[in-house]
Design an enzyme around this catalytic site. Structure first.
Site, mmCIF file in Angstrom:
data_model
loop_
_atom_site.group_PDB
_atom_site.id
_atom_site.type_symbol
_atom_site.label_atom_id
_atom_site.label_comp_id
_atom_site.label_asym_id
_atom_site.label_seq_id
_atom_site.Cartn_x
_atom_site.Cartn_y
_atom_site.Cartn_z
ATOM 1 N N CYS A 8 2.968 8.472 -1.597
ATOM 2 C CA CYS A 8 3.741 8.490 -0.543
ATOM 3 C C CYS A 8 4.903 9.116 -0.507
ATOM 4 O O CYS A 8 5.378 9.439 0.561
ATOM 5 C CB CYS A 8 3.788 6.833 -0.227
ATOM 6 S SG CYS A 8 4.555 5.936 -1.532
ATOM 7 N N GLU A 60 5.858 -0.768 3.664
ATOM 8 C CA GLU A 60 6.024 0.356 2.670
ATOM 9 C C GLU A 60 4.832 1.622 3.088
ATOM 10 O O GLU A 60 3.979 1.477 2.611
ATOM 11 C CB GLU A 60 5.994 0.197 1.296
ATOM 12 C CG GLU A 60 6.676 1.194 0.398
ATOM 13 C CD GLU A 60 5.815 2.222 0.167
ATOM 14 O OE1 GLU A 60 5.847 3.407 0.488
ATOM 15 O OE2 GLU A 60 4.990 2.098 -0.845
#
Length: 492
Positions: free
Chosen positions: A287, A253
């Site tokens: 993110c 991720e």
């Protein structure tokens, strides 16, 4: 200073110092001053944690625990997290600079992730197969994948731990959590709750340390079966290379340059709030930051005015204060990266509407910044800054907007603001991103899968399917005939 709070490693059910005695200090981003110290793992500590995780998989205390019992342990952990959310939030805020309003509430909500996977623990099912062979009973079962290494960054530690630890424990795995050596205190404090919850020794260990002594020996250790990594793409490449040594199943991720598309029929006040949330929320240290605002040209000026008006009321300050909206960045290197990128953007012709510079005060404070870009080559549109910088770029048609949105190697988050339900479906279907928010932004849930495409990584965290990523499928064949086996040289 000798009276700083000190955080230890947690290995095989015990709190300890590192084998080599290495201790680092952590600075408070709001003041720039050291506020705590923490122990660092040496390769011997990594090996001890992994061996404990391997051993406990064959320990009846964990191996023979029913899935329902594992679920109850996760519920117990969830209760402890909720009870200690304020304390954990204060530690995370002091260590990383994130707003207490977010760290405390997010930590409390994280309990729901453990409850979700606690509820799924005894619902991991196999199947009886309608096999095409006579006299055969064939069924599958899902077994724990084994020893899991979970590498968690500093920017959303409790959340990004839960998305890995919850499904891994529900599946019956053992886990070594590696906290970032930047701001690791919340994870090391969290280990106390794991210990208090009553997991058998070795099921969960929590360590931290630098690349050479901790991360590299951890991710290439021969006894590791799965690596769940969240972080940057450069580090991810090293993790993938290390996994070639143990063939560990790996999920990544990673980062993003997520687009937020605003069409001329959108509620512009809502869109302005979505862009502010996606760029200035969490001080931009996310993110899924929606740092590429793609705005239909006819409403660009109006939207800029609304964003500027709303942003004028933003309070930048102490992250522990309830009135603060934007706190400091975690590290000074983030400030330096933003400053140099903004300088390049100015040279390219970008217009800075407000902000654009660090604040002249102690700590790592950056003014919320709005950049208007003439074309997609502007540096702020192509660099993940991890700070409160919003870049807006105009478009004319829906096709152009989609092309601009997809003109990136990343593909994590995306947003669409429009009143047209048809357009919402049409555009979201074509965006190359793992997540699409329509008329909202930055929402998460344990029920909803989280993850990206392309350079934003692969694999999904949260949701039902994530628990299967921590299992292996075993197929069992049972011959139900009393007749002896036939010709042994012919495959049945």
């Amino acid at each position: 200073m000798t009276d700083l709070p000190h955080f230890q490693l947690y290995i095989d059910g015990a709190f300890c110092e590192g084998h080599d005695g290495q201790v680092l200090r952590s600075a408070n981003p709001a003041t720039g001053e050291d506020w705590s110290s923490f122990a660092c793992a040496a390769p011997q500590d990594v090996d001890r944690a992994i061996k404990a995780a391997r051993r406990v998989l064959d320990d009846p205390a964990w191996r023979d625990m029913t899935q329902t019992q594992r679920g109850k342990l996760l519920h117990r952990l969830a209760d402890l997290i909720e009870q200690n959310a304020e304390k954990l939030g204060r530690i995370e805020t002091t260590d990383s600079g994130k707003l207490l309003a977010e760290t405390a509430s997010q930590t409390g909500y994280v309990g729901d992730y453990y409850r979700y996977y606690g509820g799924l623990a005894d619902k991991i099912e196999g199947a009886v197969l309608p096999i095409d062979k006579p006299d055969m009973h064939v069924f599958t079962r899902r077994e724990p994948i084994g020893v899991v290494v979970a590498v968690v960054p500093w920017n959303a530690q409790m959340f990004l731990t839960a998305t890995k630890l919850g499904p891994a424990l529900a599946a019956g795995c053992s886990v070594v959590l590696k906290a970032s050596e930047i701001a690791p205190a919340p994870m090391l404090e969290f280990a106390k709750l794991v210990d208090q919850a009553g997991f058998p020794a070795g099921v969960v260990s929590v360590i931290t340390g630098d690349a050479e002594n901790c991360a590299i020996p951890l991710t290439r250790h021969p006894d590791v079966d799965r690596i769940a990594f969240t972080g940057g793409p450069d580090t991810a490449r090293h993790v993938v290379r290390n996994s070639a040594e143990n063939f560990a199943v790996t999920s990544l991720e990673l980062g993003g340059k997520s687009p937020i598309l605003v069409f001329e029929d959108a509620d512009l006040d809502s869109a302005a709030n979505g862009l502010i949330a996606g760029n200035f929320g969490a001080s931009g240290q996310s993110c899924v930051a929606g740092s590429r605002g793609l705005i239909q040209r006819s409403v660009l000026d109006d939207l800029i005015e609304r964003i500027a008006t709303a942003s004028a009321g933003i309070t930048v300050g102490d992250p522990l204060e309830p009135a603060t909206h934007v706190g400091p960045l975690c590290t000074h290197s983030q400030i330096e990266r933003i400053v140099s990128t903004l300088a390049k953007a100015r040279e390219q012709g970008a217009k800075i509407h407000f902000g654009g510079a660090p604040l002249a005060r102690a700590g790592n404070y950056m003014a919320p910044t709005l950049v208007e870009c003439a074309d997609h080559s502007i540096a702020t549109l192509n660099t993940e800054l991890f700070g409160p910088v919003m870049s807006l770029l105009p478009f004319d048609t829906e096709e152009e907007a989609i092309a601009l949105a997809n003109s990136t190697p990343y593909g994590l988050g995306s947003g669409v603001f429009t009143r047209s339900l048809a357009r919402a479906h049409r555009v979201s279907d074509r965006l190359k991103a793992g997540i699409c928010w329509v008329n909202t932004y930055r929402a998460v849930s344990p029920i909803a899968p989280f993850g990206g495409y392309n350079h934003s990584g692969y694999g999904r965290e949260a949701g039902v399917d994530a628990i299967h990523d921590y299992t292996r499928t075993k197929t069992t064949w049972i011959n139900t005939s009393d007749a002896p086996m036939a010709n042994p040289f012919v495959m049945r």
